[in-house]
Design a protein around this motif. Sequence first.
Motif, PDB file in Angstrom:
ATOM      1  N   ALA A   1      13.249   4.375  15.099  1.00  0.00           N
ATOM      2  CA  ALA A   1      14.106   3.260  15.506  1.00  0.00           C
ATOM      3  C   ALA A   1      13.836   2.058  14.618  1.00  0.00           C
ATOM      4  CB  ALA A   1      13.859   2.898  16.972  1.00  0.00           C
ATOM      5  N   VAL A   2      14.841   1.215  14.510  1.00  0.00           N
ATOM      6  CA  VAL A   2      14.705  -0.100  13.892  1.00  0.00           C
ATOM      7  C   VAL A   2      15.128  -1.117  14.942  1.00  0.00           C
ATOM      8  CG1 VAL A   2      15.442  -1.659  12.054  1.00  0.00           C
ATOM      9  CG2 VAL A   2      15.195   0.802  11.586  1.00  0.00           C
TER      10      VAL A   2
ATOM     11  N   ASN B   1      16.391  -1.207  27.557  1.00  0.00           N
ATOM     12  CA  ASN B   1      16.434  -0.475  26.289  1.00  0.00           C
ATOM     13  C   ASN B   1      15.036  -0.290  25.710  1.00  0.00           C
ATOM     14  OD1 ASN B   1      19.257  -0.311  26.361  1.00  0.00           O
ATOM     15  ND2 ASN B   1      19.503  -2.261  25.298  1.00  0.00           N
ATOM     16  N   LEU B   2      14.209  -1.328  25.807  1.00  0.00           N
ATOM     17  CA  LEU B   2      12.844  -1.215  25.304  1.00  0.00           C
ATOM     18  C   LEU B   2      12.041  -0.220  26.133  1.00  0.00           C
ATOM     19  CD1 LEU B   2      12.101  -4.997  24.624  1.00  0.00           C
ATOM     20  CD2 LEU B   2      12.613  -3.227  22.925  1.00  0.00           C
ATOM     21  N   ALA B   3      12.222  -0.259  27.448  1.00  0.00           N
ATOM     22  CA  ALA B   3      11.518   0.678  28.325  1.00  0.00           C
ATOM     23  C   ALA B   3      11.973   2.111  28.059  1.00  0.00           C
ATOM     24  CB  ALA B   3      11.749   0.302  29.783  1.00  0.00           C
ATOM     25  N   ALA B   4      13.267   2.282  27.764  1.00  0.00           N
ATOM     26  CA  ALA B   4      13.781   3.620  27.463  1.00  0.00           C
ATOM     27  C   ALA B   4      13.198   4.148  26.158  1.00  0.00           C
ATOM     28  CB  ALA B   4      15.305   3.592  27.391  1.00  0.00           C
ATOM     29  N   LEU B   5      13.070   3.277  25.155  1.00  0.00           N
ATOM     30  CA  LEU B   5      12.466   3.697  23.891  1.00  0.00           C
ATOM     31  C   LEU B   5      11.004   4.088  24.107  1.00  0.00           C
ATOM     32  CD1 LEU B   5      12.427   4.077  20.847  1.00  0.00           C
ATOM     33  CD2 LEU B   5      12.121   1.604  20.585  1.00  0.00           C
ATOM     34  N   ALA B   6      10.290   3.322  24.918  1.00  0.00           N
ATOM     35  CA  ALA B   6       8.887   3.656  25.210  1.00  0.00           C
ATOM     36  C   ALA B   6       8.788   5.000  25.929  1.00  0.00           C
ATOM     37  CB  ALA B   6       8.256   2.552  26.050  1.00  0.00           C
ATOM     38  N   ALA B   7       9.688   5.251  26.873  1.00  0.00           N
ATOM     39  CA  ALA B   7       9.670   6.527  27.594  1.00  0.00           C
ATOM     40  C   ALA B   7       9.990   7.687  26.654  1.00  0.00           C
ATOM     41  CB  ALA B   7      10.688   6.477  28.736  1.00  0.00           C
ATOM     42  N   GLU B   8      10.911   7.468  25.729  1.00  0.00           N
ATOM     43  CA  GLU B   8      11.253   8.497  24.748  1.00  0.00           C
ATOM     44  C   GLU B   8      10.056   8.820  23.866  1.00  0.00           C
ATOM     45  OE1 GLU B   8      13.415   8.126  20.557  1.00  0.00           O
ATOM     46  OE2 GLU B   8      14.780   7.678  22.212  1.00  0.00           O
ATOM     47  N   VAL B   9       9.328   7.789  23.482  1.00  0.00           N
ATOM     48  CA  VAL B   9       8.125   7.982  22.652  1.00  0.00           C
ATOM     49  C   VAL B   9       7.097   8.826  23.402  1.00  0.00           C
ATOM     50  CG1 VAL B   9       6.119   6.773  21.712  1.00  0.00           C
ATOM     51  CG2 VAL B   9       8.431   5.916  21.251  1.00  0.00           C
ATOM     52  N   ARG B  10       6.847   8.483  24.649  1.00  0.00           N
ATOM     53  CA  ARG B  10       5.859   9.236  25.432  1.00  0.00           C
ATOM     54  C   ARG B  10       6.306  10.683  25.637  1.00  0.00           C
ATOM     55  NH1 ARG B  10       5.274   4.059  27.963  1.00  0.00           N
ATOM     56  NH2 ARG B  10       6.963   4.514  29.425  1.00  0.00           N
ATOM     57  N   ALA B  11       7.596  10.866  25.881  1.00  0.00           N
ATOM     58  CA  ALA B  11       8.116  12.218  26.119  1.00  0.00           C
ATOM     59  C   ALA B  11       7.992  13.096  24.879  1.00  0.00           C
ATOM     60  CB  ALA B  11       9.573  12.143  26.581  1.00  0.00           C
TER      61      ALA B  11
ATOM     62  N   ALA C   1       6.191  -2.637  26.761  1.00  0.00           N
ATOM     63  CA  ALA C   1       6.797  -1.439  27.340  1.00  0.00           C
ATOM     64  C   ALA C   1       5.950  -0.208  27.051  1.00  0.00           C
ATOM     65  CB  ALA C   1       8.212  -1.259  26.789  1.00  0.00           C
ATOM     66  N   LEU C   2       5.422  -0.109  25.838  1.00  0.00           N
ATOM     67  CA  LEU C   2       4.583   1.039  25.484  1.00  0.00           C
ATOM     68  C   LEU C   2       3.287   1.057  26.280  1.00  0.00           C
ATOM     69  CD1 LEU C   2       5.227   0.802  21.660  1.00  0.00           C
ATOM     70  CD2 LEU C   2       5.839   2.776  23.077  1.00  0.00           C
ATOM     71  N   LEU C   3       2.774  -0.128  26.617  1.00  0.00           N
ATOM     72  CA  LEU C   3       1.562  -0.225  27.428  1.00  0.00           C
ATOM     73  C   LEU C   3       1.813   0.070  28.897  1.00  0.00           C
ATOM     74  CD1 LEU C   3       0.118  -3.455  25.802  1.00  0.00           C
ATOM     75  CD2 LEU C   3      -1.136  -1.287  25.963  1.00  0.00           C
ATOM     76  N   GLY C   4       3.080   0.062  29.309  1.00  0.00           N
ATOM     77  CA  GLY C   4       3.398   0.261  30.722  1.00  0.00           C
ATOM     78  C   GLY C   4       3.299  -1.014  31.543  1.00  0.00           C
TER      79      GLY C   4
END
Length: 443
Positions: free
Chosen positions: A135-136, A19-29, A159-162
Motif C-alpha cells: 500500500a501507499v 480504512n487504517l484498521a482494515a489495512l492493519a487487519a489485512e496485514v495480520r491476516a 492500528a497495527l498495535l491494536g
Amino acid sequence: MNRLGWIRTAEHSLEEWNNLAALAAEVRASGLERTLVCGMGGSSLAPHVLAASTARPRAPLHVLDSTDPAAVLAAERAGDPARTLFVIASKSGTTVETLAFYRYFATRARPDQFVAITDPGTPLETLARERGFRAVVAHPADVGGRYAALTAVGMLPAALLGIDGRTLLERACALEPAPAKAFGAQLAQGVTAGRDKLALHPPAAVATVAHWIEQLIAESTGKDGRGVVPVVDDPVSGTRPLPDTQVVTDISGDPLDLGAEFLRWEYATWEMCERLGVNAFDQPDVDDAKRLASEELERAGSVGAQHAAPLPTLTPAQLRQQARPGDYLAILAYLPPLPDVTAALQDVRASWGRALDCVTTLGFGPRYLHSTGQLHKGGPNTGLFLVITTDDAKDLPIPEQGLTFGALKRAQARGDIRALLARGRRVAHVHLRSLADLRSLRV
C-alpha cells in the motif's frame, strides 16, 4: 503552502480510521506478525511513543531511525524479516536514511511486506508503486513532518498495535485550543524572562512522549538566534531545577490521551513561536548539515575513509573551559542507541552536568539531526557540543547506493560538525576506539 493542516488531522484521521484498521487487519491476516517503522524525525517519533506506551500490543512494533550498523542489525534481528511489515515513512520521499533502510530490507523481504507513507507525487511514492508495495498511504501535503503525529504517520502504527484509535482521536477532536495556546503563551513568557530551558517530566506510562515534544519544540522555536532548549531525562537538573529552566509535569498519563496531548503541544508550540517571533513551520538550518554530509561522502570516494582529516574542534577540556552562565551541554553520540550505551552516556552526561552546573541533553546521531539539530545551529549560541564517534565493530553495505551504513553515519557526523563550526558554535569531537572507552569521558 499553508502549513496549518495539522489543526484538522484528528478529524481527518477519524474519518479514515476504518480504512487504517482494515489495512492493519489485512496485514495480520497475511501472516505478518511484527512491524518495523523505518523513518526519521516526525516519521518515527510518534510511532515510537505509541509503541512504548501500549502495555499489551496486538503485535510488536519497533522503530529504526539510526544509520549505525549495530542499530540496523538489532532491528533486523528483533524479529523474523519474513514475517515483518516494513513501514517506510518519509514526507518528502527523499530522506536519505529512510531510503537506505528500505534498500537494505528490500533484499530480505517481499514487496508486499512494505507500506509507504509519503506526500503524493514524491520519489518514494513512485518507487513504491513501481516495486509493488502492499500500500501507499498519503501523507497530507499541508502538514509538516513534526506536526504529523495524528496523520497516518502515527495512526497506521496505532492500528497495527491494536490501539483504540477511535477513542484516541475522539479525545483529540474534543481538545479546546484556547487553553493550549494560553499554555504556550505562559511558556513563552518564561523564555523571555530568561528561562529558556524546558524540562519535560511526563508520567512513566507515557514517558517517551517527551522525545516527541523535544523535536516539536526544538525544531519549531530554534531559529534566528532564538529558541527553547527541551530537556529530557537530565540525570542532574531533573532532581534540582536550575534558575534558567521551566519544568513541565502537567501531561496526562493515560495513553489514550496521547492524541489530545499531541494536539495540545502543537497549539502550544505554535503560540510560543508567535510570541517569540519565529516561524513555527520551517527549519532553515537543517539542509546545511545534509549538504555537508553529501560533500563528505563525495570526498571520501563514496565508501568513506575510516580516518578522514580531523576537523578543527576543541578538546573536551577546552570545551568545558569555554562554558558560560546559561549554557547547556549537548552530547551528540553517533553510537548504537542501545540500552547499555544509553546508560553509559547518561553517566557521562551526569558528570558533565555536575561539573558545569548546567542542563544537559543527549541525542543519538543521526536521529537528532531530525529533532534538535535545527536548534543547535539556528538557536541561541548557548550550546556546548560534545560529539562522540567510534569505530564500528561491523559495517553493512547499503544495496544500490555503493556505500555502507558506517560511511553514511561518519559523513553525517562530520557534516554536522562542519555546520556547527560554520556558525561559530563551541564543539569538541572525540573518536573512541570502542564503546568500552565511553566512561573515560566522565569528568
